[in-house]
Design a protein around this motif. Structure first.
Motif, PDB file in Angstrom:
ATOM      1  N   ASP A  35      38.366  33.804  52.315  1.00 59.43           N
ATOM      2  CA  ASP A  35      38.356  32.390  52.680  1.00 59.43           C
ATOM      3  C   ASP A  35      37.153  31.719  52.005  1.00 59.43           C
ATOM      4  O   ASP A  35      36.016  32.135  52.201  1.00 59.43           O
ATOM      5  CB  ASP A  35      38.260  32.265  54.201  1.00 59.43           C
ATOM      6  N   GLN A  36      37.401  30.686  51.235  1.00 56.54           N
ATOM      7  CA  GLN A  36      36.338  30.011  50.489  1.00 56.54           C
ATOM      8  C   GLN A  36      35.893  28.701  51.134  1.00 56.54           C
ATOM      9  O   GLN A  36      35.229  27.895  50.488  1.00 56.54           O
ATOM     10  CB  GLN A  36      36.802  29.732  49.056  1.00 56.54           C
ATOM     11  N   GLU A  71      33.377  54.868  51.904  1.00 56.06           N
ATOM     12  CA  GLU A  71      34.527  55.470  51.210  1.00 56.06           C
ATOM     13  C   GLU A  71      35.724  54.515  51.216  1.00 56.06           C
ATOM     14  O   GLU A  71      36.447  54.423  50.212  1.00 56.06           O
ATOM     15  CB  GLU A  71      34.906  56.805  51.856  1.00 56.06           C
ATOM     16  N   LEU A  72      35.926  53.809  52.309  1.00 59.97           N
ATOM     17  CA  LEU A  72      37.020  52.837  52.366  1.00 59.97           C
ATOM     18  C   LEU A  72      36.830  51.754  51.310  1.00 59.97           C
ATOM     19  O   LEU A  72      37.776  51.369  50.610  1.00 59.97           O
ATOM     20  CB  LEU A  72      37.099  52.230  53.768  1.00 59.97           C
ATOM     21  N   GLU A  77      38.267  49.412  46.081  1.00 62.10           N
ATOM     22  CA  GLU A  77      37.865  49.020  44.726  1.00 62.10           C
ATOM     23  C   GLU A  77      38.757  49.693  43.691  1.00 62.10           C
ATOM     24  O   GLU A  77      39.160  49.081  42.710  1.00 62.10           O
ATOM     25  CB  GLU A  77      36.402  49.398  44.465  1.00 62.10           C
ATOM     26  N   TRP A  78      39.058  50.971  43.904  1.00 60.07           N
ATOM     27  CA  TRP A  78      39.924  51.701  42.976  1.00 60.07           C
ATOM     28  C   TRP A  78      41.317  51.078  42.948  1.00 60.07           C
ATOM     29  O   TRP A  78      41.919  50.923  41.885  1.00 60.07           O
ATOM     30  CB  TRP A  78      39.987  53.176  43.374  1.00 60.07           C
ATOM     31  N   GLU A  79      41.835  50.709  44.094  1.00 62.30           N
ATOM     32  CA  GLU A  79      43.185  50.146  44.179  1.00 62.30           C
ATOM     33  C   GLU A  79      43.290  48.774  43.526  1.00 62.30           C
ATOM     34  O   GLU A  79      44.312  48.439  42.943  1.00 62.30           O
ATOM     35  CB  GLU A  79      43.652  50.054  45.637  1.00 62.30           C
ATOM     36  N   TYR A  92      36.642  41.526  48.750  1.00 59.47           N
ATOM     37  CA  TYR A  92      36.542  41.181  50.172  1.00 59.47           C
ATOM     38  C   TYR A  92      37.639  40.171  50.442  1.00 59.47           C
ATOM     39  O   TYR A  92      37.635  39.089  49.867  1.00 59.47           O
ATOM     40  CB  TYR A  92      35.166  40.601  50.494  1.00 59.47           C
ATOM     41  N   VAL A  93      38.582  40.546  51.259  1.00 58.47           N
ATOM     42  CA  VAL A  93      39.753  39.713  51.483  1.00 58.47           C
ATOM     43  C   VAL A  93      39.803  39.244  52.925  1.00 58.47           C
ATOM     44  O   VAL A  93      39.179  39.823  53.804  1.00 58.47           O
ATOM     45  CB  VAL A  93      41.051  40.468  51.129  1.00 58.47           C
TER      46      VAL A  93
END
Length: 100
Positions: A35-36, A71-72, A77-79, A92-93
């Motif tokens: 959210d911006q 780790e999460l 980040e990898w996904e 960050y969503v």
């Protein structure tokens, strides 16, 4: 007592959740960007909701179940690394949704 219950629930649901999300070759998710509203208008970026298939849920669910947030974050980040040059905008969503 409440924390012990949540820990037990996470540990017990993790195997089922992994099987469910990995079934049929993975699960498609809808990613809603951060959210911006708190960002000045001139600094906001035009971000859209993105869709992505995740095929490998085991490490993500395991990190969640053990509350290993470092780790999460690494797994997330990898996904999202293949979401083109905007991938950092989805680190960050606000939330993700599971698509049937």
């Amino acid at each position: 007592m409440r924390h012990a219950f949540r820990d037990l629930r996470r540990r017990n649901i993790a195997p089922w959740l992994t099987r469910y999300l990995n079934a049929n070759g993975g699960t498609r998710i809808e990613i809603h960007p951060v959210d911006q509203q708190g960002v000045e208008a001139r600094h906001r970026r035009p971000l859209r909701v993105r869709n992505k298939n995740i095929y490998r849920w085991g490490p993500i669910v395991q990190a969640w179940a053990s509350q290993n947030f470092l780790e999460l974050e690494h797994q997330w980040e990898w996904e999202i690394s293949d979401l083109d040059s905007d991938h950092r905008s989805y680190a960050y969503v606000s939330h993700i949704g599971l698509l049937g």
